[in-house]
Design a protein around this motif. Structure first.
Motif, PDB file in Angstrom:
ATOM      1  N   GLU A   1      53.937  41.442  58.391  1.00 47.72           N
ATOM      2  CA  GLU A   1      53.714  39.790  58.120  1.00 47.72           C
ATOM      3  C   GLU A   1      53.087  39.787  56.740  1.00 47.72           C
ATOM      4  O   GLU A   1      52.106  40.276  57.004  1.00 47.72           O
ATOM      5  N   VAL A   2      53.200  38.995  56.129  1.00 53.33           N
ATOM      6  CA  VAL A   2      53.383  39.242  54.281  1.00 53.33           C
ATOM      7  C   VAL A   2      52.751  37.409  53.869  1.00 53.33           C
ATOM      8  O   VAL A   2      53.702  36.462  54.614  1.00 53.33           O
ATOM      9  N   ALA A   3      52.352  37.378  52.931  1.00 54.54           N
ATOM     10  CA  ALA A   3      52.449  36.161  52.090  1.00 54.54           C
ATOM     11  C   ALA A   3      52.276  36.317  51.198  1.00 54.54           C
ATOM     12  O   ALA A   3      51.552  36.921  50.158  1.00 54.54           O
ATOM     13  N   GLU A   4      52.923  35.718  50.049  1.00 56.79           N
ATOM     14  CA  GLU A   4      52.955  35.836  48.211  1.00 56.79           C
ATOM     15  C   GLU A   4      51.583  35.050  48.213  1.00 56.79           C
ATOM     16  O   GLU A   4      50.633  33.835  48.823  1.00 56.79           O
ATOM     17  N   THR A   5      51.285  36.128  46.575  1.00 54.37           N
ATOM     18  CA  THR A   5      49.726  35.320  47.407  1.00 54.37           C
ATOM     19  C   THR A   5      49.695  34.821  45.053  1.00 54.37           C
ATOM     20  O   THR A   5      50.588  34.893  44.867  1.00 54.37           O
ATOM     21  N   VAL A   6      48.390  33.811  44.822  1.00 52.81           N
ATOM     22  CA  VAL A   6      48.146  33.663  43.866  1.00 52.81           C
ATOM     23  C   VAL A   6      46.930  33.750  43.488  1.00 52.81           C
ATOM     24  O   VAL A   6      45.753  33.563  44.092  1.00 52.81           O
ATOM     25  N   SER A   7      46.460  34.865  42.384  1.00 52.85           N
ATOM     26  CA  SER A   7      45.016  34.938  41.847  1.00 52.85           C
ATOM     27  C   SER A   7      44.919  33.757  41.721  1.00 52.85           C
ATOM     28  O   SER A   7      45.132  32.918  40.573  1.00 52.85           O
ATOM     29  N   VAL A   8      43.346  33.169  42.177  1.00 50.18           N
ATOM     30  CA  VAL A   8      42.728  32.060  41.523  1.00 50.18           C
ATOM     31  C   VAL A   8      41.135  32.363  41.950  1.00 50.18           C
ATOM     32  O   VAL A   8      41.133  33.365  42.162  1.00 50.18           O
ATOM     33  N   PHE A   9      40.120  31.612  40.219  1.00 47.85           N
ATOM     34  CA  PHE A   9      39.751  32.119  39.910  1.00 47.85           C
ATOM     35  C   PHE A   9      37.981  30.944  40.740  1.00 47.85           C
ATOM     36  O   PHE A   9      38.757  30.322  41.327  1.00 47.85           O
ATOM     37  N   GLY A  10      37.264  31.978  41.562  1.00 49.65           N
ATOM     38  CA  GLY A  10      36.425  31.568  42.155  1.00 49.65           C
ATOM     39  C   GLY A  10      34.591  31.644  41.692  1.00 49.65           C
ATOM     40  O   GLY A  10      34.458  32.177  40.220  1.00 49.65           O
TER      41      GLY A  10
ATOM     42  N   GLY B   1      26.369  31.208  40.320  1.00 47.12           N
ATOM     43  CA  GLY B   1      27.629  30.968  39.206  1.00 47.12           C
ATOM     44  C   GLY B   1      28.505  31.952  38.873  1.00 47.12           C
ATOM     45  O   GLY B   1      29.568  32.682  37.893  1.00 47.12           O
ATOM     46  N   GLN B   2      27.906  32.908  38.893  1.00 50.84           N
ATOM     47  CA  GLN B   2      29.006  34.486  39.314  1.00 50.84           C
ATOM     48  C   GLN B   2      30.648  34.269  39.806  1.00 50.84           C
ATOM     49  O   GLN B   2      31.036  33.673  40.670  1.00 50.84           O
ATOM     50  N   SER B   3      32.037  34.779  38.695  1.00 47.22           N
ATOM     51  CA  SER B   3      33.094  34.761  39.052  1.00 47.22           C
ATOM     52  C   SER B   3      33.664  35.441  39.778  1.00 47.22           C
ATOM     53  O   SER B   3      32.808  36.291  40.035  1.00 47.22           O
ATOM     54  N   LEU B   4      34.727  35.346  40.413  1.00 48.22           N
ATOM     55  CA  LEU B   4      35.790  36.373  41.128  1.00 48.22           C
ATOM     56  C   LEU B   4      36.619  36.065  41.375  1.00 48.22           C
ATOM     57  O   LEU B   4      37.264  34.845  40.260  1.00 48.22           O
ATOM     58  N   THR B   5      38.014  36.415  41.738  1.00 46.16           N
ATOM     59  CA  THR B   5      39.025  37.086  41.465  1.00 46.16           C
ATOM     60  C   THR B   5      39.459  36.687  43.236  1.00 46.16           C
ATOM     61  O   THR B   5      39.469  37.432  43.612  1.00 46.16           O
ATOM     62  N   LEU B   6      39.764  35.485  43.471  1.00 42.06           N
ATOM     63  CA  LEU B   6      40.604  36.026  45.337  1.00 42.06           C
ATOM     64  C   LEU B   6      41.885  35.517  44.959  1.00 42.06           C
ATOM     65  O   LEU B   6      42.981  34.303  44.570  1.00 42.06           O
ATOM     66  N   ASN B   7      42.874  35.815  46.133  1.00 42.12           N
ATOM     67  CA  ASN B   7      43.531  35.876  46.246  1.00 42.12           C
ATOM     68  C   ASN B   7      44.267  35.039  47.472  1.00 42.12           C
ATOM     69  O   ASN B   7      43.820  34.571  48.624  1.00 42.12           O
ATOM     70  N   ALA B   8      45.057  33.520  46.937  1.00 46.71           N
ATOM     71  CA  ALA B   8      45.161  32.597  47.321  1.00 46.71           C
ATOM     72  C   ALA B   8      46.886  32.593  48.017  1.00 46.71           C
ATOM     73  O   ALA B   8      47.237  32.823  46.788  1.00 46.71           O
ATOM     74  N   PRO B   9      47.448  32.295  49.360  1.00 45.15           N
ATOM     75  CA  PRO B   9      48.127  32.342  49.640  1.00 45.15           C
ATOM     76  C   PRO B   9      48.950  30.893  49.590  1.00 45.15           C
ATOM     77  O   PRO B   9      48.887  30.209  48.984  1.00 45.15           O
TER      78      PRO B   9
END
Length: 414
Positions: A55-64, A296-304
């Motif tokens: 079970e997988v989902a395509e993701t897109v990189s989003v900055f948070g 305020g620190q940034s990070l990259t998350l994988n939004a489905p």
């Protein structure tokens, strides 16, 4: 070698020289033969892995970014002159810690004055109560004469009026007592609030007053940040928000590569028109990272990008490309059987299989670059422990980038 032979055999006949030259040539050919040819008698050692459904989902990189759920400018509740400032910028304070102190002398005098007024009001209650008692007795005596020759209507009315006045005076005394109690409570409140305390534990980001300053009620004294209650907020493209739900766990990474798991807490019902994104709040165990995390620190998350799907996946290491087609070697009865396949999207260390393979097929992931079709192989399966650790989550940050590279490779091959 030939010059040496010619030197040693200089005095020999032409026939002997020809025979030795032929022998030397045979030896050179034997030494130059590929070593692989000598080892063709045994199967080639390779490593294999299985084609599986996951079970997988395509993701897109989003900055948070890391945000604080509690950050406030702590203000004074009474006016006065600042006599002490007990914290400095960067200090760590606990809930209830004293941040600053106002001049208490005038407030103490005010409290004593209100307490004296309270005592006076309490005494007034006693006087009014005594007056009411006398009025009630006088009224009772006159009323007891009703129906006798000694009863006087005028006296009855006078006693009735005196009783009403006594009751009114008691009511007034009770009201004055309530006002005095409230005034005394307010004075005690002001005196207690002369010490400005932290409403929650955290870090002092800024101190805004100095000793000797006069501050009005509501003036900020310090800015406090609760470092123990941090969240992550990301502006997710609106088209991908329906694939998310509270409680969903997704992967993220800090700028230094530190992996992090986030849990969706809330999908905020607002949308930014300019970017067509919606804010989403996430919770995470940020306290475990200590000083590596800051507001305020940034990070990259994988939004489905869509809801999870169950797909057939093949390890990327098994796939090779030649003549515009993708292929793998499948282990069948000790042979390396070539198989042309069609792949889809990229998910971490795997490709989606559109055709050419079935679930459970054993494909070669190491040593496939030197194999020939139908060559004998000795497969060594990927250990279960290594497979678990060596198979990245399909929803990792580079999944989309891998998919883009795959599509570009396919176009260039065509």
């Amino acid at each position: 070698m030939s010059p040496v032979i010619l030197t040693v055999q200089k005095g020999l006949s032409a026939m002997r020289r020809a025979g030795l030259s032929l022998l030397a040539h045979c030896l050179v050919l034997a030494l130059a033969a590929p070593s692989g040819a000598l080892a063709q008698g045994g199967p080639s050692l390779v490593r294999t892995d299985l084609v599986e459904r996951r079970e997988v989902a395509e993701t897109v990189s989003v900055f948070g970014q890391v945000v604080a759920t509690r950050e406030s400018e702590v203000a004074v509740r009474v006016s006065g002159v600042v006599t002490e400032v007990r914290v400095e910028t960067g200090a760590q304070v606990e809930e209830g810690a004293v941040l600053a102190v106002l001049d208490r002398e005038l407030l103490q005098l005010e409290l004593r004055s209100k307490q004296a007024a309270l005592s006076e009001a309490e005494a007034g209650i006693e006087v009014a109560q005594a007056g009411l008692t006398l009025a009630e007795r006088g009224f009772a005596r006159v009323e007891g004469l009703r129906g006798t020759n000694a009863f006087s209507q005028g006296q009855f009315e006078d006693r009735e009026g005196a009783l009403a006045r006594a009751r009114g005076e008691l009511a007034q005394a009770e009201a004055r007592l309530l006002n005095a109690e409230a005034a005394a409570d307010r004075a005690a409140y002001d005196l207690e609030r002369a010490e400005l305390r932290a409403p929650f534990g955290g870090t002092v980001l800024e101190v805004m007053v100095d000793p000797g300053e006069y501050v009005q009620t509501g003036a900020p004294v310090a800015r406090l940040l609760d470092i123990h209650d941090l969240e992550i907020e990301a502006n997710v493209p609106a088209e991908y928000v329906p694939a998310m739900a509270p409680g969903m766990v997704i992967d993220a990474a800090l700028a230094d590569g530190q992996p992090l798991q986030l849990t969706v807490r809330a999908l905020l019902p607002t949308e930014y028109t300019a970017t067509r994104t919606r804010p989403v709040r996430f919770t995470a165990d940020l306290a475990a990272l200590g000083n590596r995390v800051a507001v305020g620190q940034s990070l990259t998350l994988n939004a489905p990008r869509d809801v999870p799907r169950t797909l057939l996946l093949v390890p990327k290491d098994a796939v090779t490309q030649a003549r515009g087609a993708w292929s793998v070697f499948v282990h069948e009865d000790g042979k390396a059987v070539p198989r042309t396949i069609e792949i889809g999207a990229s998910f971490g260390a795997h490709f989606e299989v559109l055709s050419g393979l079935s679930e459970g097929d054993e494909v070669v992931v190491r040593g496939n670059e030197r194999l020939r079709p139908m060559q004998d192989i000795a497969p060594e399966p990927v250990p279960a422990r290594e497979g678990a650790a060596g198979t990245p989550d399909p929803n990792r940050p580079d999944a989309q980038a891998d998919a883009d590279r795959t599509r570009r490779a396919g176009l260039s091959a065509q």
